[in-house]
Structure formats: structure tokens, C-alpha cells
Design an enzyme around this catalytic site. Structure first.
Site, short mmCIF file in Angstrom:
data_model
loop_
_atom_site.label_atom_id
_atom_site.label_comp_id
_atom_site.label_asym_id
_atom_site.label_seq_id
_atom_site.Cartn_x
_atom_site.Cartn_y
_atom_site.Cartn_z
N ASP A 243 0.80 -1.22 0.00
CA ASP A 243 0.00 0.00 0.00
C ASP A 243 0.84 1.28 0.00
O ASP A 243 1.99 1.29 0.44
CB ASP A 243 -0.88 0.03 1.26
CG ASP A 243 -2.00 -0.99 1.22
OD1 ASP A 243 -1.94 -1.93 0.41
OD2 ASP A 243 -2.94 -0.85 2.03
N ASP A 244 0.18 2.34 -0.43
CA ASP A 244 0.60 3.74 -0.24
C ASP A 244 1.64 4.23 -1.25
O ASP A 244 2.08 5.37 -1.16
CB ASP A 244 1.13 4.01 1.18
CG ASP A 244 0.05 3.87 2.25
OD1 ASP A 244 -1.10 3.58 1.87
OD2 ASP A 244 0.36 4.03 3.43
N HIS B 83 -6.38 3.15 -3.86
CA HIS B 83 -6.23 3.40 -2.42
C HIS B 83 -6.51 4.88 -2.11
O HIS B 83 -5.88 5.44 -1.20
CB HIS B 83 -4.82 2.98 -1.99
CG HIS B 83 -4.64 2.83 -0.52
ND1 HIS B 83 -5.56 2.26 0.32
CD2 HIS B 83 -3.60 3.17 0.30
CE1 HIS B 83 -5.11 2.25 1.56
NE2 HIS B 83 -3.93 2.81 1.58
N HIS C 182 -5.36 9.63 0.54
CA HIS C 182 -5.25 8.81 1.75
C HIS C 182 -5.93 9.46 2.96
O HIS C 182 -5.38 9.49 4.07
CB HIS C 182 -3.78 8.53 2.07
CG HIS C 182 -3.56 7.23 2.80
ND1 HIS C 182 -3.49 7.14 4.17
CD2 HIS C 182 -3.40 5.97 2.36
CE1 HIS C 182 -3.28 5.89 4.53
NE2 HIS C 182 -3.23 5.15 3.45
N HIS D 251 3.67 -1.97 3.21
CA HIS D 251 3.66 -0.61 2.66
C HIS D 251 4.98 -0.31 1.94
O HIS D 251 6.05 -0.56 2.51
CB HIS D 251 3.46 0.42 3.78
CG HIS D 251 2.13 0.31 4.47
ND1 HIS D 251 1.89 -0.63 5.44
CD2 HIS D 251 0.98 1.01 4.31
CE1 HIS D 251 0.63 -0.49 5.86
NE2 HIS D 251 0.06 0.49 5.18
ZN LIG Z 1 -2.69 3.20 3.18
#
Ligand SMILES: [Zn+2]
Length: 291
Positions: A114-115, A165, A169, A259
Site C-alpha cells: 500500500d501507499d 487506495h 489517503h 507498505h
Molecule cells: Zn494506506
């Protein structure tokens, strides 16, 4: 806690991860060689046969892939005039619920990252995944994706699954419906424009889904992927702590959260390097939704 919160219902429900994995009773050695060792990333894999079924719509509408394909967009002048708007699959209520785990009867893990993308970490993660022939799912943040389009394309070109995503955020529970829609829609749009693939999976930042975000995700043809194994790598607990949590908690059907963006992710990268070979040697397959 996400772990154990919700097994994804009984076998045969609408989880596209079901039935898309390796055969139910493979010979362990052969299965490992086939799924992990031999299959190059990006090649037709165990997902290949499943890639059409889950995205087919009852109405027979064209799949997002077909619609978004450059060859399906009509004449160059039409392309120039207006980008083709992809057709979304309409999700059932069951399909709109977050998925926490995959079928526990198969020794399969879904690795989710993620991210990102982040040029400091994502390329190393990609190399590690390639080394072990693993497909993963990358939940990308729109404002990062728009800064690093070449990296987004590289993730896609290496066969990984590109997912949504949000754009910035945020905590979706505190946003208006219009803002939530904007966060999701902008991100799907930029990922589609960058890769030619219409995202079909979404993850709420922090796992904090709201009723509005579930409704809007369904409206945009996005299913919701949660996780069952969380080493809290974003909090930088130390590489060995990340590795230990993953090796302790992973079981058949786990969805693992890691991440590659949002801060210093060097511990995560080092942990991936350490735990991937252990899981591979333990006979785990790695899987991701079809592209
Ligand atoms: Zn995230």
C-alpha cells in the site's frame, strides 16, 4: 482487529480469489515449482482462466479491460475528442463487502502493498517479487501515481495487480459523499489512463470503510479488499518484528498488508527480502486478482 474478523463466507461465494488459485490438491513439490519457481511474473498464471469469469457482467456488457483497450477505443479522432469512459461492473451487495481472507483450504497468500508508488522503495520490492515469481496487489495512492506514472506502468507491466487506495489517503469516515466519490473516482481514472486497466479493487485508508465509501465503491465497480495479517510495518517496529509477525500469523488464505510508500519503508523492504523465501520454502503460493 482485522485478523479473524471475517472469513469470507462459505466456499462458492463471490470471491474472485476463489477458484482462481492453483488446483485444490496439487503435488506439493510440483505445485511450488509451477506457481513460484517456474512461472515468470506477468505470464498467464493460475489467474488466467479466472480473469474473464469474475468480471463478466450478467447483462453482457463489455468488460472494463475490453472497453479500456486501446484497440477498442475507436478511431484516433474519437480518442482525441474524448477519453473512453470505462464501463463498470455493477456489484451485488455480497460483492460489496470487504474481503479479509481468501479460501483457507488452499496454501495461498495474497501479498498487498500500500501507499505507493515510491521511487525509493517500489523498484526494490518489484525486484524481490520478480526474483520469486510472485504477483502482488499494489494499492496505489492517486497523488503518488500521478507523480510517478512510469513506476505505475512498471508495476502493471511486471504483471502485478493495480488497485485503488484513494487520491490523498484521507479518513473516509469524515468526508462528504461527494468528497469520497472524488477520492475514488479520480484515482481509478488516473490508474486507468496510466495503465489502460480499470481498477476493480479498492482499500480504504487504515481499513476505515464507511457506509458511504462502500456504496460509492460499488457504484464505481470497485470491490473492497481488507487484510488478515498486519505487521504494522508503517510504524517501523524493526525489520525483525515485521518478519516475525508475518511468519507467525500467515496461514492459508491470508491477505498480508505491507507498505512501500508513505514514509521510510526501508524496514519493510528488508522484511520482504527476509520473509518471502521462508514462505516460498514453506510451500505457499502467492496470488492476486486477475488483471
Ligand atoms: Zn494506506
Amino acid at each position: 482487529m482485522a485478523a479473524g474478523m471475517s472469513l469470507l463466507g462459505a466456499a462458492g461465494c463471490q470471491n474472485p480469489f476463489d477458484g482462481a488459485d492453483p488446483p485444490p490438491a496439487p503435488v506439493p513439490d510440483a505445485a511450488e515449482a509451477g506457481a513460484v519457481g517456474a512461472a515468470p511474473v506477468g505470464s498467464p498464471s493460475q489467474w488466467a482462466s479466472a480473469s474473464t469469469a469474475p468480471t463478466a457482467t450478467p447483462s453482457g456488457a463489455p468488460s472494463p479491460t475490453a472497453t479500456g483497450s486501446p484497440t477498442a477505443t475507436g478511431s484516433p479522432s474519437a480518442q482525441a475528442a474524448q477519453p473512453v469512459q470505462p464501463v463498470h461492473k455493477v456489484l451485488t451487495q455480497a460483492e460489496g463487502k470487504p474481503v479479509y481472507e481468501l479460501d483457507p483450504s488452499r496454501k495461498v497468500v495474497a501479498l498487498t502493498i500500500d501507499d505507493g508508488p515510491d521511487p525509493r522503495y517500489t523498484p526494490t520490492v518489484l525486484d524481490l517479487l520478480q526474483k520469486y515469481g510472485i504477483r502482488a496487489t499494489f494499492f496505489l495512492i492517486g497523488e503518488n501515481a500521478v507523480q510517478h506514472p512510469a513506476l505505475v506502468r512498471e508495476i502493471a507491466d511486471r504483471g502485478h495487480h493495480i488497485a485503488n487506495h484513494t487520491w490523498t489517503h484521507p479518513d473516509l469516515r469524515h468526508l462528504s459523499d461527494a468528497k469520497v466519490r472524488d477520492e475514488l473516482e479520480r484515482t481509478s481514472d488516473v490508474l486507468f489512463k496510466t495503465t489502460g486497466r480499470q481498477p476493480t479493487w479498492f482499500r480504504a485508508p487504515g481499513g476505515d470503510w464507511s457506509d458511504a465509501s462502500l456504496r460509492i465503491a460499488a457504484d464505481l465497480g470497485l470491490r473492497n479488499m481488507a487484510w488478515s495479517v498486519d505487521p504494522r510495518d508503517w510504524a517501523r517496529p524493526g525489520t525483525s518484528a515485521i518478519v516475525d509477525t508475518i511468519l507467525k500469523d500467515v496461514r492459508p488464505g491470508s491477505i498480508v498488508l505491507n507498505h512501500d510508500g508513505g514514509g521510510d519503508r526501508s524496514q519493510t523492504v528488508a522484511a520482504i527480502k527476509a520473509y518471502l523465501p521462508v514462505l516460498v520454502d514453506s510451500g505457499y503460493f502467492f496470488t492476486a486478482p486477475p488483471n
